[in-house]
Design a protein around this motif. Structure first.
Motif, PDB file in Angstrom:
ATOM      1  N   THR A   1       0.849  -1.188   0.000  1.00  0.00           N
ATOM      2  CA  THR A   1       0.000   0.000   0.000  1.00  0.00           C
ATOM      3  C   THR A   1       0.886   1.239   0.000  1.00  0.00           C
ATOM      4  OG1 THR A   1      -1.772  -1.140   1.203  1.00  0.00           O
ATOM      5  CG2 THR A   1      -1.787   1.263   1.226  1.00  0.00           C
ATOM      6  N   VAL A   2       0.682   2.089  -0.986  1.00  0.00           N
ATOM      7  CA  VAL A   2       1.456   3.327  -1.103  1.00  0.00           C
ATOM      8  C   VAL A   2       0.506   4.503  -0.904  1.00  0.00           C
ATOM      9  CG1 VAL A   2       2.933   4.729  -2.582  1.00  0.00           C
ATOM     10  CG2 VAL A   2       3.049   2.229  -2.710  1.00  0.00           C
ATOM     11  N   ASP A   3       0.705   5.238   0.185  1.00  0.00           N
ATOM     12  CA  ASP A   3      -0.140   6.391   0.496  1.00  0.00           C
ATOM     13  C   ASP A   3       0.528   7.655  -0.049  1.00  0.00           C
ATOM     14  OD1 ASP A   3      -1.700   8.402   1.551  1.00  0.00           O
ATOM     15  OD2 ASP A   3      -1.875   7.464   3.527  1.00  0.00           O
ATOM     16  N   ILE A   4      -0.094   8.241  -1.055  1.00  0.00           N
ATOM     17  CA  ILE A   4       0.463   9.484  -1.626  1.00  0.00           C
ATOM     18  C   ILE A   4      -0.359  10.689  -1.191  1.00  0.00           C
ATOM     19  CG2 ILE A   4       1.469   8.252  -3.589  1.00  0.00           C
ATOM     20  CD1 ILE A   4      -0.779   9.433  -5.314  1.00  0.00           C
ATOM     21  N   GLY A   5      -1.054  10.527  -0.074  1.00  0.00           N
ATOM     22  CA  GLY A   5      -1.850  11.627   0.451  1.00  0.00           C
ATOM     23  C   GLY A   5      -1.001  12.872   0.667  1.00  0.00           C
ATOM     24  N   GLY A   6      -1.482  14.014   0.162  1.00  0.00           N
ATOM     25  CA  GLY A   6      -0.772  15.280   0.311  1.00  0.00           C
ATOM     26  C   GLY A   6       0.322  15.506  -0.706  1.00  0.00           C
ATOM     27  N   ALA A   7       0.632  14.522  -1.541  1.00  0.00           N
ATOM     28  CA  ALA A   7       1.689  14.695  -2.548  1.00  0.00           C
ATOM     29  C   ALA A   7       1.278  15.773  -3.546  1.00  0.00           C
ATOM     30  CB  ALA A   7       1.956  13.382  -3.266  1.00  0.00           C
TER      31      ALA A   7
ATOM     32  N   VAL B   1      -2.471   2.124  -4.588  1.00  0.00           N
ATOM     33  CA  VAL B   1      -2.119   3.531  -4.398  1.00  0.00           C
ATOM     34  C   VAL B   1      -3.330   4.238  -3.790  1.00  0.00           C
ATOM     35  CG1 VAL B   1      -1.227   5.613  -5.487  1.00  0.00           C
ATOM     36  CG2 VAL B   1      -0.644   3.375  -6.432  1.00  0.00           C
ATOM     37  N   VAL B   2      -3.147   4.819  -2.603  1.00  0.00           N
ATOM     38  CA  VAL B   2      -4.257   5.429  -1.887  1.00  0.00           C
ATOM     39  C   VAL B   2      -3.855   6.841  -1.460  1.00  0.00           C
ATOM     40  CG1 VAL B   2      -5.047   3.176  -1.050  1.00  0.00           C
ATOM     41  CG2 VAL B   2      -3.505   4.553   0.370  1.00  0.00           C
ATOM     42  N   GLY B   3      -4.820   7.567  -0.883  1.00  0.00           N
ATOM     43  CA  GLY B   3      -4.526   8.862  -0.307  1.00  0.00           C
ATOM     44  C   GLY B   3      -5.318   9.985  -0.945  1.00  0.00           C
ATOM     45  N   GLU B   4      -5.473  11.070  -0.187  1.00  0.00           N
ATOM     46  CA  GLU B   4      -6.179  12.261  -0.649  1.00  0.00           C
ATOM     47  C   GLU B   4      -5.145  13.250  -1.167  1.00  0.00           C
ATOM     48  OE1 GLU B   4      -8.506  15.462   1.879  1.00  0.00           O
ATOM     49  OE2 GLU B   4      -9.693  13.612   1.703  1.00  0.00           O
TER      50      GLU B   4
END
Length: 418
Positions: free
Chosen positions: A253-259, A291-294
């Motif tokens: 799981t790759v969290d790219i939240g805020g990227a 790939v997850v995240g806001e």
């Protein structure tokens, strides 16, 4: 002291589960993985100088494409029998489904239990009795354990059984039985197969699933192998799990939240993948990536998800080479709730999409409206693991989200050009 290896679910020469369709996949390495893992099993048995080896079903994976699978197995077990190590096997559902598996004679000291009834074979110098029954068909729904023989007095008694017990997620309910059925039989150890995850079900007596020796897809992630068992008179069996696999499967799981940029997302991906690689070093890792995240990147990603996927694949090759390979990438990012709302028609469109995607019933209604269109799609989109599933609200939500991003991108482009 008695020493033996309990293994199961070897699935020699198992198919690749469609991995060959991906460019750059280490096809040859994966195709040989079950053989290399089995060689590791044989090497372990020889190195530990065990007294015997148990195989609790599904040695093969159904009908052989040719005789090479059977000849390979015979060449490997001969290494064991030459060293005085006997092999005891029951056929599981995959073995029974094959026809060619019955046509080659096994070497002396390799014992396959009958499917007609339960049998007992003894190793008199060791005072060991092994009880077992093979599958006669590809789907056995009878309680085989109920017909196993009484324990041999004065011997260590071992039950060899291919079963799902009362059921295990992801596995067909074959040869069902309860833990009480096994406990009441009076054996010292139950060597079970069919469930691909290592599990010590009970300790008095010891009831163990050894798990498969090599993961074949992402649902069989983590270390896979066999168990080595030491038995001393008057003591509980000592069970040690030994990894045998040569390739590891993992979910990442790759969290790219805020990227704020794709490069920032790539940096997080590389860091997460490196952690998995280090965890399983020196074995290579095949990863399925979520790939997850806001993030404010969400509209761009949703409009062209293939760009991000191929960027991740490229980074994995460039940085890690043959230490890692990406099997599949699923994108489940979300829009940044703090992002400025576009006025006018774009705002109305965003509100409409939000309303639509927040209701599972509305998404399924949309699916019904598009049913005729889905039927016109090429076959690759309607079958297999990558098929479109209009009855899945989550996948419909992702399709609507992607369509929204594409439409916004096109509208902005047209507005800039006018």
């Amino acid at each position: 002291m008695i020493k033996f290896i309990h293994s199961a679910d070897i699935h020699l020469d198992s198919p690749l589960h469609r991995l060959e369709v991906y460019d750059g996949a280490p096809v040859d390495r994966i195709r040989q993985a079950s053989r290399r893992a089995f060689e590791n099993l044989v090497n372990l048995a020889l190195g530990e100088a065990v007294d015997f080896v148990l195989i609790a079903g599904d040695l093969f994976d159904g009908t052989w494409r040719d005789y090479n699978t059977g000849l390979y197995f015979i060449s490997q077990v001969r290494r064991l029998t030459t060293a005085g190590i006997e092999v005891f096997m029951v056929a599981g559902n995959h073995d029974a489904a094959g026809r060619m598996t019955r046509l080659l004679p096994y070497p002396e000291k390799v014992h396959l239990f009958s499917h007609r009834d339960a049998q007992t074979r003894t190793l008199d110098p060791l005072k060991v009795a092994i009880h077992g029954q093979s599958f006669g068909t590809g789907a056995v729904t009878d309680n085989l354990a109920a017909g196993y023989p009484e324990p041999v007095p004065g011997y260590v008694n071992i039950g060899l059984l291919h079963t799902s017990l009362t059921g295990r997620e992801g596995h067909e309910t074959y040869a069902p039985c309860t833990l009480a059925d096994l406990e009441n039989r009076g054996y010292d150890y139950w060597a079970l197969g069919h469930v691909h995850q290592f599990e010590i079900v009970a300790e008095t007596p010891m009831v163990v699933f050894s798990g498969c020796i090599q993961g074949r897809h992402v649902r069989e992630s983590g270390a896979r192998g066999c168990v080595r068992v030491n038995l001393k008179a008057g003591s509980a069996p000592e069970v040690t799990h030994h990894p045998l696999d040569v390739i590891r499967w993992e979910r990442l799981t790759v969290d790219i939240g805020g990227a704020q940029t794709i490069d920032q997302g790539l940096d997080r991906f590389k860091a997460a993948l490196e952690t998995k690689i280090d965890q399983h070093d020196p074995l290579p890792v095949i990863a399925r990536v979520d790939v997850v995240g806001e993030t404010t990147l969400h509209p761009r990603i949703a409009a062209d998800p293939e760009h991000l996927k191929e960027s991740f694949r490229s980074a994995a090759i460039a940085v890690f080479g043959d230490r890692a390979w990406i099997e599949k990438i699923t994108i489940r990012t979300r829009p940044d709730g703090r992002a400025a709302t576009h006025p006018g028609p774009l705002q109305e469109l965003a509100l409409f999409v939000d309303t639509l995607t927040s209701s599972g019933s509305d998404l399924l209604a949309l699916s019904d409206e598009l049913a005729a269109l889905f039927q016109k799609l090429p076959a690759d989109y309607r079958s297999g693991d990558a098929r479109l599933r209009p009855d899945d609200p989550q996948q419909m939500r992702e399709l609507v989200d992607q369509a929204h991003a594409l439409l916004v991108r096109r509208l902005k482009k047209d507005a800039a050009a006018s």
